[in-house]
Structure formats: C-alpha cells, structure tokens
Design an enzyme around this catalytic site. Structure first.
Site, short mmCIF file in Angstrom:
data_model
loop_
_atom_site.label_atom_id
_atom_site.label_comp_id
_atom_site.label_asym_id
_atom_site.label_seq_id
_atom_site.Cartn_x
_atom_site.Cartn_y
_atom_site.Cartn_z
N CYS A 79 51.51 52.83 37.80
CA CYS A 79 50.70 51.71 38.34
C CYS A 79 50.73 51.63 39.95
CB CYS A 79 50.82 50.48 37.70
SG CYS A 79 49.19 49.35 37.74
N HIS A 167 50.56 51.93 32.21
CA HIS A 167 51.91 51.51 32.02
C HIS A 167 52.54 51.95 30.58
CE1 HIS A 167 52.29 48.51 34.97
NE2 HIS A 167 50.94 48.38 34.85
N GLU A 169 55.59 51.83 29.76
CA GLU A 169 56.87 51.03 29.12
C GLU A 169 56.37 49.82 28.27
OE1 GLU A 169 55.48 49.02 33.03
OE2 GLU A 169 55.55 50.95 32.37
N SER A 221 83.05 32.27 24.64
CA SER A 221 82.09 31.37 24.24
C SER A 221 81.92 31.35 22.85
CB SER A 221 80.73 31.68 24.99
OG SER A 221 80.17 33.14 24.62
N GLY A 222 82.61 32.28 22.33
CA GLY A 222 82.29 32.54 20.57
C GLY A 222 80.92 33.40 20.64
N GLY A 223 80.21 33.72 21.58
CA GLY A 223 79.16 34.60 21.34
C GLY A 223 79.14 36.02 21.38
N VAL A 224 78.39 36.80 21.06
CA VAL A 224 78.36 38.28 21.18
C VAL A 224 78.93 38.97 22.37
CG1 VAL A 224 77.18 40.46 20.86
CG2 VAL A 224 76.51 38.40 19.51
N ASP A 225 78.19 38.41 23.62
CA ASP A 225 78.61 38.87 24.87
C ASP A 225 80.11 39.03 25.16
OD1 ASP A 225 75.82 39.33 24.87
OD2 ASP A 225 75.55 37.88 25.95
N THR A 227 82.66 38.06 23.35
CA THR A 227 83.52 38.57 22.40
C THR A 227 83.55 40.33 22.59
OG1 THR A 227 83.01 37.13 20.64
CG2 THR A 227 83.99 39.09 19.90
#
Length: 510
Positions: A79, A167, A169, A221-225, A227
């Site tokens: 573009c 585009h 993407e 934090s207990g979250g995915v990231d 962990t």
C-alpha cells in the site's frame, strides 16, 4: 538469527497483522519504526514496507533511506510502501478520483510469475487508500490490476523488489498468506523453521548465557504468559528462579489461594505475597484509568523490590510481557502508530531498583505463547485460561476503586465465568469478564424501588488480542446470567451485554 524479516512501520494499524501473517508461515519477523532503521541489516533476509495513514505526496510523509535495502535485500512494499517505491523512484502517485476502499478482484495477472504462484485471476483482495499509482517507476513491470486500480502490483526488473497496492495481511485478501509465502519463501529464500520447539531451544540457550548463575525474581499472575515464562526460565536456570504471586486485592474471587495451589504441582518455587491493602489504599479516590495503571505498575515494582531484597544476590526481574503489550504501549516499537494504552509490565524499572529485566516472551503473540507452553508440557487447562489484565479488576471498575466495589465485581465475575464453564462456552470464548459501571439505575424488586449499580458482561473471540469480535452468546445463557447476578449479588439491579468489537473499542473498558 539469520532467518529473519524486517517490517518497517509507517504508522498503519495493519502493521501488526503483517507480522502475524509472517509468523504463521513459521518465519520470524520484527517490527521497527521507519525512522529507526537497524544499523546492522545483515540478519534480515527480507524487508516489508507497511501501509500508512500518510500520503507520499505530503511534506511530512515518512521518508526513510532505503539505499542499503532496495536492490540489495528482497523488498515488498504494501500500500503506502508500494506508493513510496513508485513516488521516490521516478513514478507518479496522485490522488484517486474515488477512495479505493474495500473488496476488489485481481485481473491481468502476469503468467508464470512466481510472485503470484497458485493465485488465479479473480482472487479477492482488500484495498484501503486514497492515492493511486498513476505511473510506474522506470524498470518496473506491471504484474496485476483490478477493475479500478491499473497498477495493483508491480516489480522492479533485475531486483527482488515487489510492490502491491492492496493489503495481503487482512482476512479479506483471500490469498494473502499464499502471496506472502511466495515472496518470502520462493523469492527471498527464507526457511520456515521458526517453530515452538526451535523457539524453546534457542531461548533456553540464550537465557543460560544471559543469566548464568544469577538469581531471578518472577512475578506470576496465574495467567498463561507468566506461567509459560516461568516454566521456560525454570528449564534454563532451575532453582535460581524465585516466583512471586502477588495478591493486589484486584484478583478474581478466591484466585489467590487457588492459583497458589495449582503452582504447587508444577515444580516451581512460588511464594505468595498478600499486598492487597497496599494496592487498594494507593488507588483510593483515583478515577483516571491511565493513572490507575501507573499506580498498580509502580506498586508491583515496589513489592518485587521488597521481595528481591529477601532473596540473596537476586539480580533479575522476569516478566511475562508479550509482543502486543509492547506494540500497544510503545507505538509499534516507537514508530508513528498511535499508542493505545500503557501496560503495567512495560516500560522499565526505576533507578533505585537494582534489577535487570528479562522478558523471554517479549516477541511472541498470545497464540504463539500457548504453542510454546504446549511444547513445554504445560497442562491444557492452564494454557486455555482466558487472558486476565495485569491491573486486574481495577480496569473493570470504571471510576474510583473501593473494597465494596471489588467485592461486588468479584461475585458478578464468578457467576459469569462459572456459567460459561457450566454451559460449555468457556473454550469457545477468547476472553470474558464483567465491568462495574459508575452509574446507578432504577429498578423494582418485590414491591420496592431500588437504585443500584449496573454491570456489563463482555465476551470476545480473538487470536492475539490485537483485534477482537464480540461473541454471540445464546440468549438463554445471557438471561440465566442476568437473573443469577441480580438475584445473588446485592447492590446490582441491571445487567447489559457489550456488543462492541476491537477496533473501534478495546477489549477492556479502561
């Protein structure tokens, strides 16, 4: 890393989608601002120029020096990038008679052209521009057109330089992924070797070299990231990793004790720290969402600093920061894209804290984090956990924070999330939560008038959080949740459902 793609950001909100599509091809890429080109380009085997809200004809148009790239490294202009390559190399870009926006179909595709391998005439593409390329630059060869755009794709002869006015993407360009594969794999010669296994192997070796025998503090934090970051670091440095799970008083109902119990079975060294009073006291009376985020981020740092002093020779603070956090917080690596909001775990450490930052996931999107977690053997129920914001319920309580409001929202959230699980809807939703609104509304309970709080339920589907659509949950489910919340949570007499997509909205309300 020699198998690498450089994406130059000219300020397009689609730039992150280019990176997503390249990563889907198992090819690593990085986004850099157009005005901060890396000095060493030897690690990049291809370069992509993004779109832009600017016109190449304006005085303030982004204008990088491509002398070390064009004709030397395979180059694709998208573009604005295509218009840039035309305008500044002898072509002619002019305003279009009509805004060229939306679906179009390719025609007059050059036969036996590797760039369009496996892409047939009539393939749908997505246009989004107000200027158009009237004349191609010298030594350029037209590759494809559409009904309204004559110069929809071209290449520079005797160079591996290609340009497209559409585009590839975005979802609406049906063969966009194939086109990027044609350019990156068949023309630029990149190998599709960037896999979760390769990432784990490379990252573990890099962490061993970078950290050595130093001790690392990691905020769970207990979250995915966080962990996945913890397991990855543990694989690299073992007992030298000290994990801290902080109760900031803004977690979900019973989350502090439940998460600590779950981590006991993962072989990690985890310490729970209840700092809820410290956070809630600091937030008292503050209504501005950005200031709330900054307060929470600052106290997190202070808590980790206190805990770090209890770990002898701790020299690093590890965070589960991922790529979308960095993009939204720092304008696509410092480029011209708009900063959406700050993230509590992005932005460095204060001078008084003598810890270095290590962020093993900082270049990954959320779905990539989950694939890496699966490679590391983390259980599906941990990897399938919905994202939960670092500032917790603070940014789901619009306005000031009080203990009473937190308690109300915890109860509402628990009913909603448990309901999704019971109805078999949890895994069909990418993220869900409830917002406590700073309004009261009139209601009737029994024979009495009430004037109580309103909550909004939110459920979205997404791949990485950069874009998201609201989920069309069954009416019967929403009816049940509304009844349960109003009947079981004192202080709430109205429930609404958020049907906004991102963009234009964000997933969280603050």
């Amino acid at each position: 890393m020699q198998n690498n793609v450089l994406i130059l950001d000219f300020g397009s909100q689609y730039t992150q989608l280019i990176a997503r599509r390249v990563r889907e091809l198992n090819i690593f890429c990085e986004i850099k601002p157009y005005n901060h080109l890396p000095e060493d380009l030897s690690e990049f085997k291809a370069v992509i120029l993004s779109g832009s809200p600017y016109s190449v004809r304006s005085e303030d148009a982004p204008h990088p020096d491509l002398s070390k790239i064009k004709g030397k490294i395979p180059l694709l202009g998208v573009c604005y990038g295509a218009q840039y390559l035309a305008h500044f190399h002898g072509g002619n870009v002019a305003p279009s008679n009509t805004r060229e926006y939306g679906r179009a179909r390719l025609s007059d595709i050059k036969e036996n052209e590797p760039f369009f391998d496996k892409i047939a005439p009539g393939s749908q593409v997505w246009m989004s521009h107000s200027d158009t390329i009237k004349e191609l630059p010298p030594n350029a060869e037209l590759l494809a057109s559409t009904h309204d755009v004559q110069n929809a794709a071209y290449k520079i002869e005797e160079e591996k330089t290609y340009a497209i006015q559409f585009h590839p993407e975005v979802y609406h360009t049906k063969d966009g992924k194939q086109l990027l594969e044609n350019f990156l794999v068949h023309i630029a010669g990149l190998e599709q070797t960037w896999t979760p296994d390769a990432f784990v192997e490379t990252t573990v070796e890099e962490l061993k070299k970078e950290i050595g025998n130093d001790k690392v503090i990691l905020g769970l934090s207990g979250g995915v990231d966080s962990t996945v970051a913890a397991v990855l670091l543990h694989k690299a440095i073992g007992k030298h990793l000290h994990c801290i799970f902080v109760n900031n008083g803004l977690l979900r109902k019973n989350e502090f004790t439940e998460v600590l119990e779950q981590y006991k079975h993962m072989g990690l060294n985890v310490k729970g720290v209840d700092a809820s009073a410290r956070f809630l006291d600091a937030l008292a009376g503050e209504e501005d969402p950005e200031k709330k985020r900054k307060i929470i981020g600052g106290i997190f740092i202070d808590v980790f600093d206190d805990e770090a002093h209890l770990v002898e020779d701790a020299k690093w603070l590890a965070q589960g920061t991922i790529y979308p956090d960095r993009i939204e917080s720092v304008s696509a690596s410092g480029g011209p894209s708009a900063t959406i909001k700050s993230h509590h775990n992005v932005g460095g450490l204060p001078d008084y804290m003598k810890l270095n930052i290590v962020e093993p996931l900082k270049m990954l999107f959320k779905d990539e984090v989950r694939r890496v977690g699966a490679t590391l053997g983390i259980a599906d129920e941990r990897l399938g956990r919905h994202p939960f914001p670092g500032p917790g319920l603070a940014i789901r309580i619009l306005g000031d924070i009080t203990r009473e409001k937190v308690a109300i929202l915890q109860e509402v959230d628990a009913i909603f999330i448990n309901g999704l699980i019971e109805w078999g809807l949890y895994d069909k939703v990418w993220q869900a939560g409830a917002m406590l609104l700073p309004v009261h509304s009139v209601g009737v309970m029994g024979d009495e008038r009430t004037y109580e709080k309103c909550v909004a339920l939110r459920a979205v589907e997404s791949t990485d959080g950069m874009t998201a659509d609201w989920v069309n949950l069954p009416y019967e489910f929403l009816q049940k949740m509304s009844n349960n919340i109003i009947n079981k949570v004192p202080g709430v007499n109205r429930v609404v459902y958020d049907i906004s997509s991102k963009p234009p909205a964000t997933i969280e309300w603050e």
